[in-house]
Design a protein around this motif. Structure first.
Motif, mmCIF file in Angstrom:
data_model
loop_
_atom_site.group_PDB
_atom_site.id
_atom_site.type_symbol
_atom_site.label_atom_id
_atom_site.label_comp_id
_atom_site.label_asym_id
_atom_site.label_seq_id
_atom_site.Cartn_x
_atom_site.Cartn_y
_atom_site.Cartn_z
ATOM 1 N N ASP A 182 27.784 65.258 -31.420
ATOM 2 C CA ASP A 182 28.222 65.583 -30.060
ATOM 3 C C ASP A 182 27.150 66.316 -29.273
ATOM 4 N N ALA A 183 26.249 66.994 -29.972
ATOM 5 C CA ALA A 183 25.182 67.742 -29.305
ATOM 6 C C ALA A 183 24.039 67.938 -30.286
ATOM 7 N N VAL A 184 22.860 68.204 -29.733
ATOM 8 C CA VAL A 184 21.651 68.361 -30.536
ATOM 9 C C VAL A 184 20.919 69.613 -30.077
ATOM 10 N N SER A 185 20.382 70.363 -31.029
ATOM 11 C CA SER A 185 19.568 71.535 -30.717
ATOM 12 C C SER A 185 18.295 71.472 -31.559
ATOM 13 N N VAL A 186 17.151 71.386 -30.890
ATOM 14 C CA VAL A 186 15.867 71.268 -31.586
ATOM 15 C C VAL A 186 15.356 72.657 -31.924
ATOM 16 N N GLY A 187 15.010 72.857 -33.204
ATOM 17 C CA GLY A 187 14.522 74.146 -33.655
ATOM 18 C C GLY A 187 13.062 74.354 -33.308
ATOM 19 N N GLU A 189 9.039 74.654 -33.433
ATOM 20 C CA GLU A 189 8.064 73.780 -34.070
ATOM 21 C C GLU A 189 7.232 74.501 -35.124
ATOM 22 N N SER A 190 7.282 75.799 -35.163
ATOM 23 C CA SER A 190 6.427 76.578 -36.056
ATOM 24 C C SER A 190 7.053 76.809 -37.421
ATOM 25 N N THR A 191 7.906 75.890 -37.858
ATOM 26 C CA THR A 191 8.622 76.080 -39.120
ATOM 27 C C THR A 191 7.944 75.419 -40.295
ATOM 28 N N GLY A 192 6.889 74.636 -40.073
ATOM 29 C CA GLY A 192 6.250 73.911 -41.152
ATOM 30 C C GLY A 192 6.870 72.564 -41.434
ATOM 31 N N TRP A 193 7.849 72.163 -40.640
ATOM 32 C CA TRP A 193 8.489 70.849 -40.778
ATOM 33 C C TRP A 193 8.157 70.018 -39.548
ATOM 34 N N LEU A 194 8.032 68.691 -39.741
ATOM 35 C CA LEU A 194 7.771 67.837 -38.581
ATOM 36 C C LEU A 194 9.028 67.663 -37.736
ATOM 37 N N ALA A 195 10.189 67.836 -38.347
ATOM 38 C CA ALA A 195 11.455 67.819 -37.611
ATOM 39 C C ALA A 195 12.323 68.961 -38.110
ATOM 40 N N ASN A 196 12.924 69.686 -37.182
ATOM 41 C CA ASN A 196 13.856 70.770 -37.496
ATOM 42 C C ASN A 196 14.918 70.738 -36.410
ATOM 43 N N VAL A 197 15.999 70.009 -36.678
ATOM 44 C CA VAL A 197 16.985 69.702 -35.650
ATOM 45 C C VAL A 197 18.384 70.022 -36.164
ATOM 46 N N SER A 198 19.190 70.660 -35.324
ATOM 47 C CA SER A 198 20.590 70.923 -35.648
ATOM 48 C C SER A 198 21.475 69.997 -34.837
ATOM 49 N N PHE A 199 22.543 69.526 -35.483
ATOM 50 C CA PHE A 199 23.459 68.571 -34.865
ATOM 51 C C PHE A 199 24.877 69.144 -34.914
ATOM 52 N N LEU A 200 25.564 69.044 -33.794
ATOM 53 C CA LEU A 200 26.976 69.439 -33.721
ATOM 54 C C LEU A 200 27.820 68.204 -34.020
ATOM 55 N N VAL A 201 28.612 68.286 -35.083
ATOM 56 C CA VAL A 201 29.300 67.110 -35.611
ATOM 57 C C VAL A 201 30.791 67.400 -35.728
ATOM 58 N N GLU A 202 31.603 66.432 -35.362
ATOM 59 C CA GLU A 202 33.050 66.576 -35.566
ATOM 60 C C GLU A 202 33.342 66.597 -37.064
ATOM 61 N N SER A 235 23.785 77.207 -33.573
ATOM 62 C CA SER A 235 22.869 76.717 -32.538
ATOM 63 C C SER A 235 23.579 76.295 -31.264
ATOM 64 N N PHE A 236 24.904 76.375 -31.242
ATOM 65 C CA PHE A 236 25.652 75.825 -30.115
ATOM 66 C C PHE A 236 26.598 76.840 -29.481
ATOM 67 N N VAL A 237 26.428 78.122 -29.834
ATOM 68 C CA VAL A 237 27.214 79.166 -29.171
ATOM 69 C C VAL A 237 26.864 79.212 -27.691
ATOM 70 N N GLU A 238 25.584 79.004 -27.375
ATOM 71 C CA GLU A 238 25.156 78.868 -25.984
ATOM 72 C C GLU A 238 25.617 77.501 -25.473
ATOM 73 N N PRO A 239 25.567 77.196 -24.175
ATOM 74 C CA PRO A 239 24.902 77.950 -23.117
ATOM 75 C C PRO A 239 25.714 79.166 -22.669
ATOM 76 N N GLY A 240 24.977 80.145 -22.164
ATOM 77 C CA GLY A 240 25.640 81.336 -21.669
ATOM 78 C C GLY A 240 25.319 82.517 -22.554
ATOM 79 N N PRO A 241 25.738 83.714 -22.173
ATOM 80 C CA PRO A 241 25.476 84.905 -22.982
ATOM 81 C C PRO A 241 26.246 84.836 -24.275
ATOM 82 N N ALA A 242 25.551 84.865 -25.411
ATOM 83 C CA ALA A 242 26.199 84.577 -26.684
ATOM 84 C C ALA A 242 26.579 85.819 -27.461
ATOM 85 N N GLU A 243 25.823 86.879 -27.347
ATOM 86 C CA GLU A 243 26.052 88.013 -28.221
ATOM 87 C C GLU A 243 26.394 89.271 -27.427
#
Length: 257
Positions: A182-187, A189-202, A235-243
């Motif tokens: 349903d949504a994607v959040s890209v982590g 780039e400085s993690t040492g991985w070529l892809a670091n992506v979070s997915f919001l899934v039902e 990764s999906f608490v945002e958009p908006g003030p989260a904490e």
């Protein structure tokens, strides 16, 4: 006494913990602060809190207990407010945002996917797909290894080709999984991985997402693919003030893989 915040949920949530321990040694009792339609799951904050494995797991376990019975907005490890009143004040101040996020995340979980190249396999891909690199490598071999300049040029060509392949494969991983989320959040780039992506899934259709991950592993064997989840949707608490205002971060994410 400052207040440690684990997450925010609806005050009507049926799975709010009773008698559960959280962070700290000994574990601080977990309690619930309510403000209108919202509730924050909290405990007293230890003075010497550090992002050690035991504490990260305690944070995660509290969120897992809450999330098993309904939607929760997870706070990052180390979210500390000055006191209980500060927490309830923010619940009231940001009620519309939190209620919107609770609706948006209801029935959904986060999966984090990291990918990297298997070195020998990607070098084979690069050599097989680039005639110029193959020709130079063969010329160097036939000349006993090649001159310093030729070796340097070959190394630079291979490095550039591998970098381009990283970008190509990162895009391919995201494109393969995005239709199942349903949504994607890209982590970062400085993690040492070529892809670091979070997915919001039902949660109800998570099997489709997991099957897509397995297809990537089968179709792209030159990739190491690491899957972490299901997780609370950090990764999906945002958009908006989260904490809560005035919180301090402990420098770690209990949901990171």
């Amino acid at each position: 006494m400052s207040t440690y915040v684990y997450g925010i949920t609806a005050s009507s949530h049926s799975g709010l913990p009773e008698g559960m321990g959280g962070v700290g040694d000994p574990p601080r009792p977990v309690r619930v602060l309510k403000a209108g339609d919202l509730a924050a799951v909290v405990s007293d904050a230890p003075e010497d809190l550090r992002p050690k494995r035991r504490e990260l797991l305690a944070h995660q376990n509290v969120l897992g207990e809450i999330g098993a019975a309904g939607v929760v907005l997870p706070m990052r490890f180390g979210s500390v407010a000055s006191d209980d009143d500060a927490v309830t004040a923010v619940l009231a101040e940001r009620a519309d945002h939190y209620k919107e996020r609770l609706r948006a995340l209801d029935g959904r979980v986060e999966y984090n996917v990291k990918a990297n190249h298997v070195e020998e396999a990607v070098l084979h891909h690069v050599m097989a797909g680039n005639p110029e690199i193959r020709a130079l490598a063969e010329a160097n071999r036939q000349s006993g290894g090649g001159s310093y300049d030729d070796k340097l040029r070959l190394g630079e060509m291979v490095a550039a080709a591998v970098k381009a392949k990283e970008a190509e494969d990162a895009a391919a991983v995201r494109q393969a999984l995005e239709p199942e989320a349903d949504a994607v959040s890209v982590g970062p780039e400085s993690t040492g991985w070529l892809a670091n992506v979070s997915f919001l899934v039902e949660r109800a259709t998570a099997e489709n997402f997991l099957a897509a991950v397995e297809r990537i592993r089968k179709d792209m064997p030159h990739l190491e693919v690491r899957l972490n989840g299901p997780l609370p949707p950090y990764s999906f608490v945002e958009p908006g003030p989260a904490e809560p205002a005035g919180t301090t971060a402990g420098g770690a994410d209990a949901g990171a893989g």
